[in-house]
Design a protein around this motif. Structure first.
Motif, PDB file in Angstrom:
ATOM      1  N   GLY A  48       0.819  -0.934   0.164  1.00 41.51           N
ATOM      2  CA  GLY A  48      -0.052  -0.048  -0.113  1.00 41.51           C
ATOM      3  C   GLY A  48       0.691   1.238   0.161  1.00 41.51           C
ATOM      4  N   GLY A  72       4.541   0.893  -5.562  1.00 44.23           N
ATOM      5  CA  GLY A  72       4.854   0.832  -7.146  1.00 44.23           C
ATOM      6  C   GLY A  72       3.612   0.304  -8.019  1.00 44.23           C
ATOM      7  N   GLN A  73       3.286  -0.711  -7.859  1.00 40.26           N
ATOM      8  CA  GLN A  73       2.428  -1.373  -9.052  1.00 40.26           C
ATOM      9  C   GLN A  73       1.281  -0.422  -9.379  1.00 40.26           C
ATOM     10  OE1 GLN A  73       1.344  -5.337  -7.687  1.00 40.26           O
ATOM     11  NE2 GLN A  73       1.580  -5.987  -9.811  1.00 40.26           N
ATOM     12  N   ARG A  75      -1.942  -1.396  -9.862  1.00 40.67           N
ATOM     13  CA  ARG A  75      -3.104  -1.678  -9.574  1.00 40.67           C
ATOM     14  C   ARG A  75      -3.384  -1.088  -8.265  1.00 40.67           C
ATOM     15  NH1 ARG A  75      -2.907  -7.837  -9.884  1.00 40.67           N
ATOM     16  NH2 ARG A  75      -1.885  -7.542 -11.370  1.00 40.67           N
ATOM     17  N   PHE A  76      -2.145  -0.557  -7.506  1.00 42.21           N
ATOM     18  CA  PHE A  76      -2.262  -0.123  -6.237  1.00 42.21           C
ATOM     19  C   PHE A  76      -2.817   1.441  -6.543  1.00 42.21           C
ATOM     20  CE2 PHE A  76      -0.024  -3.413  -4.867  1.00 42.21           C
ATOM     21  CZ  PHE A  76      -0.221  -3.714  -3.696  1.00 42.21           C
ATOM     22  N   ALA A  77      -2.822   1.932  -7.639  1.00 42.76           N
ATOM     23  CA  ALA A  77      -3.264   3.391  -8.040  1.00 42.76           C
ATOM     24  C   ALA A  77      -4.720   3.498  -7.344  1.00 42.76           C
ATOM     25  CB  ALA A  77      -3.262   3.699  -9.492  1.00 42.76           C
ATOM     26  N   SER A  78      -5.565   2.413  -7.377  1.00 47.80           N
ATOM     27  CA  SER A  78      -6.895   2.584  -6.953  1.00 47.80           C
ATOM     28  C   SER A  78      -6.999   2.817  -5.313  1.00 47.80           C
ATOM     29  CB  SER A  78      -7.791   1.497  -7.392  1.00 47.80           C
ATOM     30  OG  SER A  78      -7.232   0.171  -7.131  1.00 47.80           O
ATOM     31  N   LEU A  79      -5.871   2.534  -4.669  1.00 51.60           N
ATOM     32  CA  LEU A  79      -5.678   2.765  -3.326  1.00 51.60           C
ATOM     33  C   LEU A  79      -5.357   4.183  -3.089  1.00 51.60           C
ATOM     34  CD1 LEU A  79      -4.004  -0.468  -2.011  1.00 51.60           C
ATOM     35  CD2 LEU A  79      -6.429  -0.322  -2.564  1.00 51.60           C
ATOM     36  N   ALA A  80      -4.739   4.851  -3.916  1.00 47.05           N
ATOM     37  CA  ALA A  80      -4.325   6.193  -3.836  1.00 47.05           C
ATOM     38  C   ALA A  80      -5.069   7.121  -3.102  1.00 47.05           C
ATOM     39  CB  ALA A  80      -3.863   6.887  -5.137  1.00 47.05           C
TER      40      ALA A  80
ATOM     41  N   GLN B 373       1.493  -7.163  -5.866  1.00 44.98           N
ATOM     42  CA  GLN B 373       2.270  -7.031  -4.430  1.00 44.98           C
ATOM     43  C   GLN B 373       1.581  -7.457  -3.368  1.00 44.98           C
ATOM     44  OE1 GLN B 373       3.653  -3.135  -4.913  1.00 44.98           O
ATOM     45  NE2 GLN B 373       5.552  -3.518  -5.890  1.00 44.98           N
ATOM     46  N   THR B 409      -6.953  -6.700 -10.148  1.00 45.57           N
ATOM     47  CA  THR B 409      -6.243  -5.337 -10.811  1.00 45.57           C
ATOM     48  C   THR B 409      -6.793  -4.007 -10.172  1.00 45.57           C
ATOM     49  OG1 THR B 409      -7.361  -5.515 -12.849  1.00 45.57           O
ATOM     50  CG2 THR B 409      -5.290  -6.284 -13.007  1.00 45.57           C
ATOM     51  N   MET B 411      -8.073  -4.204  -7.156  1.00 46.30           N
ATOM     52  CA  MET B 411      -8.030  -4.302  -5.781  1.00 46.30           C
ATOM     53  C   MET B 411      -9.518  -4.153  -4.894  1.00 46.30           C
ATOM     54  SD  MET B 411      -4.247  -3.101  -4.947  1.00 46.30           S
ATOM     55  CE  MET B 411      -3.985  -4.016  -3.419  1.00 46.30           C
ATOM     56  N   LEU B 415     -10.509  -3.171  -0.918  1.00 48.43           N
ATOM     57  CA  LEU B 415     -11.022  -1.896  -0.565  1.00 48.43           C
ATOM     58  C   LEU B 415     -12.273  -2.202   0.236  1.00 48.43           C
ATOM     59  CD1 LEU B 415     -10.072   0.199  -3.770  1.00 48.43           C
ATOM     60  CD2 LEU B 415      -9.433   0.663  -1.313  1.00 48.43           C
ATOM     61  N   LEU B 448      -4.961  -1.927   6.370  1.00 56.99           N
ATOM     62  CA  LEU B 448      -4.981  -2.416   5.005  1.00 56.99           C
ATOM     63  C   LEU B 448      -3.728  -3.663   4.634  1.00 56.99           C
ATOM     64  CD1 LEU B 448      -5.752  -1.067   1.466  1.00 56.99           C
ATOM     65  CD2 LEU B 448      -3.387  -1.746   1.485  1.00 56.99           C
ATOM     66  N   PHE B 570     -13.097   6.463 -10.037  1.00 56.87           N
ATOM     67  CA  PHE B 570     -11.735   6.781 -10.182  1.00 56.87           C
ATOM     68  C   PHE B 570     -11.072   6.274 -11.373  1.00 56.87           C
ATOM     69  CE2 PHE B 570      -7.378   5.195  -9.596  1.00 56.87           C
ATOM     70  CZ  PHE B 570      -6.602   6.298  -9.080  1.00 56.87           C
TER      71      PHE B 570
END
Ligand SMILES: Nc1nc2c(ncn2[C@@H]2O[C@H](COP(=O)(O)OP(=O)(O)O)[C@@H](O)[C@H]2O)c(=O)[nH]1
Ligand SMILES: [Mg+2]
Lengths: 251, 1101
Positions: A48, A72-73, A75-80, B373, B409, B411, B415, B448, B570
């Motif tokens: 995260g 990095g990855q 797909r983690f962008a949606s956690l941003a 990850q 992809t 996630m 969430l 998380l 988003f």
């Protein structure tokens, strides 16, 4: 190293800062440089986002940065949104050798403008400046050398680097600067590797945070600073190199 | 009828799909009973509940329940009666399962009773006490002569490796006695099914042997006296074998635990034959011994059964993809050095290699997840205790079942569960929650990583593994219970923390002291001995015992929509921003609209496809005894793919999807001749009327939306937009395409754009066929009227005051404009140079073939048609065509008298190639005000995006009558009825009473109209040319408009006399489509095109 003495008389406040940008542009390295004045391969697995703190002494006050270094990855962008929510400052980082990373950075800026707290201070940071030829005089040289990439930052480096040691810059300073001005962002070119401009970015951000938006010291019983140091100690594996210690930010 | 209700039920699942394990509030949203069954017993997706019966399990006398504290073996005699458990016995294709959690999966059972197991489990996990026996592991089933008239079965299992030696080593085997409680009939049915299953099971024994041989329990239970067996290789129990297991074995009391387990396994069966008794669950709670840990994880999570199904899948996958590269592999590579780097095994190539292989293999079997990850950390942890193959299957159970959507992809699962966790905190610790809200600390930034990496990265490893022990047995709720307990225990300190930093520090320091005493200052030595971790477990499972799987499922269902909507908005923002500079020519609203439409079409199409697929699957199921692939998209869990937030959904549309997409945006893209559901659709016809309910995805091929037309123009547009030649359009392609069409108000560029659409080889010329096609396209685009929105009043006056002074409605005006267009095109066309022509001979021959349908039936006078005077059979067309090409140079020139006549004749003579250039085209367009207006506003505004309201079906209907209006003088025109009915058809609902006639009319008229109109214009053009050739050109095109009466005659002819001919025409055209389209078009579309034509034919007869 401890700055507890210096911090005492001045008003101190916490600032939540988030780092955003494409993978491998050097976000973690920048934080590492800022917090530990160190540059090394990141071994810490981040899930995260990694959390670090560092203080920045200004003439009139002390700012304690609470830094969220997002991972990095793609797909983690949606956690941003979770991390930039209520952030007062953001470092949007791109890699000057990779035009696509500026495009990505621009997306982040747009996202922040739209979704983050209204008063957020954003700094656009072009990292890996050490990879540009003549890093010192690089600004002019860079402009000339990469004029053609100006129009389309998305186009991957058109002219091939003639040699590995040659100028690897693919994003002209001018381009990014113009964009930053247009959007009202702070702008710096940095090198986490050499330490160039790293402390300056954070100092500039600290200065740019409007006094009014500072909440004053968050957290109650003054335990903060020791906790902060604890964080630092955890990441810093004992190889502090004194070279390039920066003024402005005391650490 | 059964089919229908089944479909409806499925359809509802798609709209409100339930997450795996989710039991949402309202009845119609629940996961299927089969899914619940599989989840309860951790069975692979290939299994479904076939039979069930209430039963009592009696374990033969030497089985004993022993509390974990009693280590003695005394007292065996007193327990002569054995242990009795009442529960349900279930039979699936390959498994016999017994559980004391008495849930029912009978078809007649309510879903509530099926899902009751997700409630309180008292530490026994959803499967409770009992067993999950693969049928292949049963050696013998005897029917006992019971005292009461009850059915009793004695089951002997393969206890131990099922091989020939087993007879020696396990002489008695393991015996389970089961009394069935049910009517004689029920019992017999159950036994019959069991018998069948057992027979089938024999072929799985091979697999069983392979898999069981890798189990540590087998090794552990080897008879000390059996010297031969002693030499067996120690099974792979993970990296711990080489690099030591984490923690101090002595402090962990590993040897004692192993002894207890050895005893338990000896009496209760091992690996597949294991019987779960309360001791089993207790032994898990106190922490598994190192070497058994992997095997028990496999059994409790169910990954064991996946491995049993395909023992060599792991090695096969690696072999199959060896040497291939992927994005996932690159990402894996980056993280290999940062996965539990503190464990020595991952500082060595051995450990890194295993990690690389497992992650890579999984990324190939589930490409939609690929690599995320945190998987590196989880797999690294698993690999300490299990072999690569075991870790591989356990990872897939984690991703597919235990942590649904965590690593997707987007996630979304991560969430969602964060949201669920927050709401549980709010409920159970309101004061802490208020404090968090007040201090603006977002809990999920802290929690998380706990969930995403199963506490492995947060707690010291030895404790994280203890959590995992329970997690695999009890399921996802454990993660929540532990998380809540952590907050509860640290509540006081957390209430003092007011920023992220302090919050994190408090918890970090807590985790680092988990091994310390929870009550260091207590006088009671027993209490002092309790560690903080033990305290954590107690609080988690006692104090938060009320957090059941049910709770989690309900909360997930409650928050799912909001979380998905967040992700989607988003994703939408991000992807719209990513569309590049071209997209700037469209408004943000338009982009948003296109984005929504684009994905809606893809999503709906996918849902429809899946409904049909599942239906087919269901039908095929009877014949299939065994699932072919464990990793194949499973029904139930995957029905919700396609929603953007749920991870990789289709991102490209093929031509059919594009048609559907256009039909939602442009009126002209809606077909005039909707196919009848009975023919296009494999579903029973009555399902068609389900369309009227817009909440359900329709099973008709076009869903609930209007059925799209299929016109050459649309295909050209598709090809033009498909800039990367993938035969599919991405959102980027579509947006760029629209930016070109709609992004400019410049008439000149619109004209050029249109021209380029028809300039196939990009040489700046459009030949005769192209001209005809353009005109046909213009008619096609305008057949529901052209938007007058630009400057309606002005343009109307312009038109009326123009040289076509005759009064008429806009559509007639358009018709005549197109007619004039053709005429002018030919008039101003340049003759093609012979040498130039040569290059395109073949090309144009094909095009001519295409064109054939338009003018073929025009027997003697049609100058446009390339066909010989006699109407040739389709198969001969090609020959004729080529021969006419060959003869070109021989064409007599001497018959042409004047230059003008010559030009005219050249224009119309198929043997005289000609072309127009862009300037010519432009000039011709600009010469006609109607067309000018069309290119200025009409064309681009025929696509309705966000700023305009979407085409309403009613307006479609009324506009559709325009063509009939054009031919309103035609005798027997059904214009009125036609319009109304077609509107209905366009909306996807044809009232049964009126529908047939309307449909018929439409099909006929659609098939005929365009061809007839173009042909008519051709005729006129030709006549005019003839005239001009005779008279010279003194007066500019004046009296060339046909009288309405003539117009009508032609139309009438088209609708009556020519019906049959036209029908025949369509066939060759369809075949040609197949020929010419083979380069670019998909197979399915070709067929549908010819099907449609055939239908035309059928209707006409
Ligand atoms: N030459 C050079 N390399 C850098 C610099 N900053 C980071 N890197 C390298 O870029 C790679 C990615 O850095 P990292 O900090 O992990 O990027 P992040 O993914 O944005 O956190 C690492 O190999 C760093 O060593 C820099 O200023 N100059
Ligand atoms: Mg990083």
């Amino acid at each position: 190293m401890a700055d507890s003495g210096a911090a005492a008389p001045k008003p101190s406040s916490s600032v939540k800062l988030v780092l955003l940008g494409e993978a491998a542009v050097g976000k973690s390295s920048l934080v590492m440089r800022f917090v530990n004045n160190d540059f090394q391969e990141n071994k810490e697995p981040t899930i995260g986002a990694a959390f670090l703190t560092q203080k920045c002494n200004l003439p009139t006050r002390t700012i304690k940065f609470e830094i969220w270094d997002t991972a990095g990855q793609e797909r983690f962008a949606s956690l941003a949104p979770m991390y930039y929510r209520n952030a007062q400052a953001a470092l949007v980082v791109y890699d000057i050798t990779k035009p696509s990373s500026l495009t990505k950075a621009q997306h982040w800026v747009a996202e922040l403008h739209r979704q983050a707290s209204p008063g957020i201070v954003i700094a656009l940071v072009g990292n890996k400046a050490d990879l540009a030829a003549e890093a010192a005089a690089g600004d002019e040289l860079g402009d000339d050398a990469t004029e053609d990439t100006d129009a389309a930052p998305g186009a991957e480096g058109e002219e091939d680097a003639d040699a590995d040691n040659a100028d690897q810059r693919r994003v002209a300073t001018k381009t990014a600067k113009a964009y930053a001005e247009e959007e009202g962002l702070l702008f710096f070119e940095t090198s986490a590797k050499t330490g160039k401009n790293v402390a300056e970015v954070f100092t500039a951000i600290a200065n740019a945070i409007p006094e009014a938006s500072l909440k004053g010291p968050r957290g109650a019983a003054g335990g903060q600073s020791s906790l902060g140091r604890q964080e630092d100690a955890r990441v810093n594996l004992g190889s502090v190199r004194p070279e390039g210690a920066k003024e402005g930010c005391a650490c | 009828m059964f089919n229908l209700s089944n479909l409806v039920q499925k359809a509802q699942q798609f709209i409100e799909p339930a997450l795996p394990l989710a039991v949402p509030a309202s009845n119609d949203q629940r996961p299927s009973k089969a899914a619940l069954f599989r989840h309860q017993f951790r069975l692979p997706d290939s299994q479904s509940p076939l039979q069930e019966i209430t039963a009592e399990l009696t374990l033969s006398p030497h089985h004993s329940t022993r509390s974990s504290s009693s280590e003695s073996t005394t007292g065996e005699k007193e327990r002569g009666q054995g242990n009795h458990y009442v529960g349900k016995l279930h039979l699936s294709e390959q498994y016999l399962c017994f559980s004391t959690q008495g849930s029912s999966f009978l078809h007649s059972a309510s879903l509530t009773s099926s899902s009751s197991f997700t409630g309180q489990t008292h530490g026994a996990g959803p499967a409770g006490n009992g067993f999950t026996l693969p049928l292949c592991a049963i050696r013998r089933v005897e029917r006992l002569h019971s005292q009461s008239y009850m059915f009793a079965l004695a089951i002997t299992t393969w206890n131990g490796t099922p091989d020939s030696k087993a007879k020696k080593t396990a002489p008695s085997g393991q015996k389970l006695t089961i009394q069935l409680a049910g009517s004689r009939q029920q019992c017999e049915r159950f036994c019959d099914a069991l018998k069948r299953g057992l027979r089938e099971g024999i072929k799985d024994v091979e697999n069983l042997r392979a898999v069981v041989a890798e189990c540590y329990s087998e090794y552990l239970l080897i008879d000390d006296k059996d010297e031969a067996a002693k030499e067996r290789e120690h099974p792979d129990t993970g990296l711990g074998m080489i690099f030591r297991y984490p923690g101090n074995a002595r402090k962990l009391r590993d040897a004692t635990k192993i002894r207890l387990w050895k005893e338990y396994l000896r009496e209760n069966g091992r690996s597949v034959t294991l019987v779960r008794q309360p001791t089993f669950h207790k032994l898990i709670r106190v922490g598994l011994p190192n070497r058994l840990r992997g095997e028990i994880w496999e059994l409790t999570s169910g990954s064991f059964f996946l491995r049993l199904e395909k023992p060599s899948l792991y090695t096969e996958t690696l072999a199959k993809f060896s040497g291939r590269n992927s994005l996932a592999i690159d990402e894996i590579e980056k993280d290999l050095n940062r996965s539990l780097p503190e464990y020595p095994g991952f500082q060595s190539e051995e450990g890194i290699g295993r990690l690389r292989r497992v992650l890579t293999a999984y990324s190939w079997t589930n490409e939609s997840v690929g690599y995320c990850q945190a998987m590196n950390i989880v797999v690294a942890a698993l690999l300490i205790y299990m072999s690569e193959s075991q870790a591989f299957f356990l990872l897939s159970i984690l991703c597919d079942r235990l942590l649904p959507g965590y690593y997707a992809t987007t996630m979304y699962g991560t969430l969602l569960d964060q949201r669920v966790f927050e709401s549980l905190v709010e409920k159970t610790m309101p004061i802490l929650w208020d404090h968090l809200v007040k201090s603006d600390v977002q809990l999920s930034v802290v929690s998380l990583p706990w969930f995403l990496s199963l506490y492995i990265n947060s707690m010291p490893l030895i404790f994280a593994f203890r959590v995992l022990d329970v997690f695999f047995l009890e399921g996802p709720k454990v993660l929540f219970q532990i998380g809540l307990a952590i907050l509860r225990i640290n509540g006081e300190e957390l209430l003092d923390a007011t920023d992220d930093g302090t919050f994190i520090s408090v918890l970090k320091s807590y985790f680092s002291r988990l091994d310390e005493s929870a009550h260091p200052r207590s006088d009671n030595p027993k209490l002092r001995a309790v560690t903080r971790f033990q305290e954590l477990m107690v609080v988690a499972f006692k104090e938060f015992a009320g957090i059941t799987q049910n709770t989690i499922s309900e909360q997930r269902a409650k928050h799912k929509d909001a979380v998905l909507a967040n992700i989607e908005s988003f994703t939408k923002r991000t992807s719209i921003r990513n569309l590049g500079p071209e997209s700037k020519r469209l408004s943000v609203d338009d982009l948003g609209f296109l984005y929504d439409k684009f994905y809606a079409v893809l999503y709906e199409r996918q849902q429809r496809a899946e409904i049909l697929e599942q239906e087919a699957e269901r039908k095929a199921k009877a014949e299939r005894t065994k699932a072919s692939a464990i990793f194949a998209p499973s029904s139930g869990d995957n029905v919700q793919r396609g929603r953007v937030a749920l991870g990789p959904s289709p991102t490209e549309m093929d031509y059919d999807a594009f048609r559907e997409f256009l039909a939602g945006i442009a009126k002209w893209a809606i077909t005039d001749s909707p196919s009848s559901p009975e023919q296009e659709n494999s579903q029973p016809s009555h399902s068609y009327f389900g369309n009227s309910n817009r909440n359900r995805p329709s099973t008709s091929p076009w869903g609930s939306g209007p059925e799209p037309a299929d016109h050459e123009f649309m295909r050209r547009l598709f090809r033009q937009w498909d800039v990367d030649m993938t035969d599919a359009l991405s959102l980027q392609n579509v947006v760029t395409g629209f930016a070109q069409v709609k992004g400019t108000k410049d008439i000149m560029s619109n004209i050029s754009y249109f021209f380029e659409l028809y300039d196939d080889d990009g040489d700046g010329r459009v030949d005769r066929e192209g001209i005809l096609r353009i005109s046909e396209a213009l008619l096609f685009l305008s057949r529901r009227g052209v938007s007058q929105s630009g400057s309606p009043a002005a343009s109307t006056t312009d038109v009326n005051s123009g040289d076509h002074a005759e009064k008429g409605n806009p559509d007639e005006q358009f018709l005549s404009s197109v007619s004039a267009f053709i005429r002018r095109c030919f008039e101003y066309a340049d003759p093609d140079h012979p040498s130039h022509r040569g290059d395109h001979a073949l090309d144009s021959a094909t095009k001519d073939m295409d064109n054939f349908a338009i003018g073929e039936d025009d027997e003697d006078e049609d100058l446009i048609s390339l066909s010989a005077p006699t109407s040739p059979a389709p198969t001969q067309n090609k020959d004729l065509q080529t021969s006419s090409e060959d003869h070109t140079p021989l064409s007599p020139h001497d018959s042409i008298k004047s230059a003008k006549a010559k030009a005219a004749n050249l224009a119309l003579d198929p043997n005289k190639p000609l072309y127009i250039t862009l300037p010519t085209f432009r000039m011709v367009i600009l010469a006609d005000e109607v067309l000018e207006h069309f290119f200025e506003v009409g064309f681009s505004s025929s696509f309705r995006l966000a700023s305009t309201s979407p085409p309403s079906h009613s307006s479609t209907a009324s506009n559709l009558t325009t063509f009939s209006n054009a031919g309103k003088h035609a005798a027997g025109s059904t214009a009125g009825g036609l319009g109304g009915v077609v509107g209905g058809a366009g909306a996807g609902v044809v009232p049964p009473s009126k529908g047939l006639r309307g449909m018929l009319d439409n099909i006929v008229s659609d098939g005929m109209r365009v061809a007839a109109e173009v042909k008519r214009r051709m005729d006129e053009a030709q006549k005019e040319m003839d005239r001009e050739a005779r008279q010279g050109r003194d007066d500019e095109d004046e009296d060339d408009e046909p009288s309405p009466a003539k117009d009508a005659d032609l139309l009438e002819g088209a609708e009556t006399a020519d019906v049959e001919t036209a029908g025949k025409d369509r066939l060759p055209e369809a075949d040609l489509l197949v020929l010419t389209g083979s380069g670019s078009a998909g197979g399915g579309r070709k067929r549908s095109a010819s099907d449609a034509s055939r239908k035309v034919l059928e209707f006409e007869r």
